[in-house]
Enzyme design. Structure first.
Site, PDB file in Angstrom:
ATOM      1  N   GLY A 171     -10.308   7.427  -2.663  1.00 51.41           N
ATOM      2  CA  GLY A 171     -10.992   8.707  -2.534  1.00 51.41           C
ATOM      3  C   GLY A 171     -11.902   8.745  -1.333  1.00 51.41           C
ATOM      4  O   GLY A 171     -11.778   7.960  -0.389  1.00 51.41           O
TER       5      GLY A 171
ATOM      6  N   HIS B 266       0.936   4.883  -2.493  1.00 55.50           N
ATOM      7  CA  HIS B 266       0.513   5.675  -3.645  1.00 55.50           C
ATOM      8  C   HIS B 266       1.764   6.320  -4.241  1.00 55.50           C
ATOM      9  O   HIS B 266       2.406   7.152  -3.594  1.00 55.50           O
ATOM     10  CB  HIS B 266      -0.484   6.752  -3.215  1.00 55.50           C
ATOM     11  CG  HIS B 266      -1.795   6.206  -2.769  1.00 55.50           C
ATOM     12  ND1 HIS B 266      -2.889   6.115  -3.602  1.00 55.50           N
ATOM     13  CD2 HIS B 266      -2.190   5.691  -1.571  1.00 55.50           C
ATOM     14  CE1 HIS B 266      -3.900   5.582  -2.939  1.00 55.50           C
ATOM     15  NE2 HIS B 266      -3.504   5.318  -1.708  1.00 55.50           N
TER      16      HIS B 266
ATOM     17  N   HIS C 292      -9.955   0.549  -1.350  1.00 54.20           N
ATOM     18  CA  HIS C 292      -9.911   1.214  -0.055  1.00 54.20           C
ATOM     19  C   HIS C 292     -11.287   1.039   0.588  1.00 54.20           C
ATOM     20  O   HIS C 292     -12.317   1.224  -0.072  1.00 54.20           O
ATOM     21  CB  HIS C 292      -9.651   2.706  -0.215  1.00 54.20           C
ATOM     22  CG  HIS C 292      -8.248   3.046  -0.624  1.00 54.20           C
ATOM     23  ND1 HIS C 292      -7.716   2.687  -1.837  1.00 54.20           N
ATOM     24  CD2 HIS C 292      -7.284   3.761   0.024  1.00 54.20           C
ATOM     25  CE1 HIS C 292      -6.468   3.149  -1.919  1.00 54.20           C
ATOM     26  NE2 HIS C 292      -6.180   3.785  -0.806  1.00 54.20           N
TER      27      HIS C 292
ATOM     28  N   ARG D 216       3.000  15.157 -15.112  1.00 62.05           N
ATOM     29  CA  ARG D 216       2.279  15.359 -16.371  1.00 62.05           C
ATOM     30  C   ARG D 216       2.800  14.571 -17.566  1.00 62.05           C
ATOM     31  O   ARG D 216       2.201  14.600 -18.627  1.00 62.05           O
ATOM     32  CB  ARG D 216       2.275  16.847 -16.728  1.00 62.05           C
ATOM     33  CG  ARG D 216       1.502  17.680 -15.716  1.00 62.05           C
ATOM     34  CD  ARG D 216       1.340  19.105 -16.142  1.00 62.05           C
ATOM     35  NE  ARG D 216       0.451  19.829 -15.238  1.00 62.05           N
ATOM     36  CZ  ARG D 216       0.141  21.114 -15.386  1.00 62.05           C
ATOM     37  NH1 ARG D 216       0.643  21.800 -16.405  1.00 62.05           N
ATOM     38  NH2 ARG D 216      -0.667  21.700 -14.527  1.00 62.05           N
TER      39      ARG D 216
ATOM     40  N   ASP E  83       1.559   4.334   2.594  1.00 60.91           N
ATOM     41  CA  ASP E  83       0.463   5.088   1.989  1.00 60.91           C
ATOM     42  C   ASP E  83       1.005   6.220   1.105  1.00 60.91           C
ATOM     43  O   ASP E  83       1.153   6.051  -0.083  1.00 60.91           O
ATOM     44  CB  ASP E  83      -0.494   5.610   3.055  1.00 60.91           C
ATOM     45  CG  ASP E  83      -1.898   5.846   2.525  1.00 60.91           C
ATOM     46  OD1 ASP E  83      -2.132   5.698   1.305  1.00 60.91           O
ATOM     47  OD2 ASP E  83      -2.803   6.160   3.324  1.00 60.91           O
TER      48      ASP E  83
ATOM     49  N   HIS F 196       0.844  -1.196   0.000  1.00 61.49           N
ATOM     50  CA  HIS F 196       0.000   0.000   0.000  1.00 61.49           C
ATOM     51  C   HIS F 196       0.880   1.247   0.000  1.00 61.49           C
ATOM     52  O   HIS F 196       1.282   1.763   1.038  1.00 61.49           O
ATOM     53  CB  HIS F 196      -0.910   0.024   1.227  1.00 61.49           C
ATOM     54  CG  HIS F 196      -1.971   1.084   1.173  1.00 61.49           C
ATOM     55  ND1 HIS F 196      -3.236   0.893   1.653  1.00 61.49           N
ATOM     56  CD2 HIS F 196      -1.959   2.353   0.700  1.00 61.49           C
ATOM     57  CE1 HIS F 196      -3.962   1.982   1.479  1.00 61.49           C
ATOM     58  NE2 HIS F 196      -3.183   2.890   0.899  1.00 61.49           N
TER      59      HIS F 196
ATOM     60  N   GLU G 270     -11.752   2.933   6.145  1.00 59.46           N
ATOM     61  CA  GLU G 270     -10.711   3.861   6.601  1.00 59.46           C
ATOM     62  C   GLU G 270     -11.355   5.028   7.336  1.00 59.46           C
ATOM     63  O   GLU G 270     -11.155   5.219   8.535  1.00 59.46           O
ATOM     64  CB  GLU G 270      -9.898   4.366   5.406  1.00 59.46           C
ATOM     65  CG  GLU G 270      -8.816   5.370   5.779  1.00 59.46           C
ATOM     66  CD  GLU G 270      -8.101   5.945   4.566  1.00 59.46           C
ATOM     67  OE1 GLU G 270      -7.095   6.654   4.772  1.00 59.46           O
ATOM     68  OE2 GLU G 270      -8.549   5.715   3.415  1.00 59.46           O
TER      69      GLU G 270
END
Length: 327
Positions: free
Chosen positions: A164, A12, A191, A65, A271, A10, A194
């Site tokens: 989200g 991101h 997710h 980007r 995370d 986990h 949480e």
């Protein structure tokens, strides 16, 4: 002394970029950031609650980007994680968030996929990828994200998740996207549990997840915890994240000991380590204080990993060798 081997399921990838690098990428891309210095960025990372964290995450990570950015993110984090003993990572990324701002699917997936190859070549860390959608995404775009994820299955994509704001929408809104991913051979890793209560965990279990990201509210219902054990569903627990987003008020009140006592397998992750001011060694140390030692965390990570069987066998050998030597 070399650190014990670690599996992280986990993390991101957009949230791994340390402030100095994030500022450099923003300048390179001519992209706005809500900060001009590392100190200003650090002040933005003082989160009031989970909703505030999401706002800051969007405002800062959209400076990523192009293909070069995504590839760099993976390689840089693999280098960092390797210093803490990581041997296997499953990196989360949010492609639809970039596509909505004009970035091409191919640049996003291609950058992360090529970065994973380079990460292993340079740092010896096996990286697999688990793209995420968010609960406020248009369902049609979510389905396209799932189709793109399946197309990259032979380039390291192994799972499909959703994150989200948990209260924004139920999983039924994204049932078709979940089915596309699952039919394409990807594990479902949402997710859940949480920010909202145990009902979020119950809902996620109806969609046959391989793991739940966070899932800590399962501690509030012994029946749900028992179901996780019976079904072999691993939770990806991130102690510092829970503290920094105010999901948990104090370390002493963290649900991990309750989950551990119930027999729930809990992997340990960072995370968004750059945004939460943490690293993999710190998270494993906090988990040990809460009753989940390095060997247990590694075993849970191995159980929950979405890798192929030869990789799983290799990781099992690494774990047996390392923890037998430490015992």
């Amino acid at each position: 002394m070399r650190p014990a081997p670690k599996i992280e399921l986990h993390v991101h990838l957009e949230g791994t970029v340390r402030p100095r690098t994030l500022l450099a990428i923003a300048r390179r891309n001519g992209a706005p950031l809500p900060a001009r210095t590392e100190a200003e960025l650090a002040r933005h990372y003082r989160f009031v609650d989970f909703a505030h964290f999401i706002e800051v995450w969007i405002a800062t990570t959209n400076c990523l980007r192009g293909y070069r950015d995504f590839r760099q993110v993976v390689v840089d984090y693999a280098a960092e994680a390797a210093r803490h003993g990581a041997v296997y990572l499953e990196g989360i990324f949010s492609p639809a968030e970039r596509v909505r701002r004009g970035v091409r699917w191919a640049d996003i997936f291609g950058g992360y996929a090529d970065g994973a190859v380079e990460a292993y070549e340079r740092h010896g860390v096996v990286v697999r990828l688990t793209p995420d959608i968010d609960r406020e995404l248009d369902p049609a775009l979510a389905q396209e994200c799932a189709r793109q994820a399946v197309r990259y299955r032979d380039r390291g994509v192994v799972g499909f998740g959703i994150g989200g704001r948990e209260a924004a929408a139920g999983l039924a809104r994204y049932a078709r996207a979940i089915a596309v991913a699952r039919d394409g051979g990807l594990g479902f890793v949402p997710h859940a549990g949480e920010v909202t209560g145990v009902a979020s965990v119950r809902e996620a279990l109806r969609y046959d997840p391989v793991r739940l990201r966070h899932g800590v509210r399962a501690a509030d219902d012994p029946g749900v915890a028992a179901e996780l054990v019976d079904r072999g569903v691993v939770l990806d627990v991130c102690p510092t994240s829970n503290l920094r987003t105010r999901v948990v008020r104090t370390l002493d009140s963290h649900p991990l000991p309750v989950l551990r006592a119930a027999g729930v397998a809990c992997s340990i992750g960072t995370d968004d380590p750059a945004m939460f001011g943490t690293d993999l060694s710190r998270e494993y140390a906090l988990a040990a204080r809460l009753g989940v030692g390095a060997a247990d965390a590694y075993a849970a990570g191995l159980a929950g990993a979405l890798c192929d069987e030869p990789t799983r066998a290799h990781l099992a050998r690494v774990g047996r060798s390392a923890f037998a030597a430490l015992s």
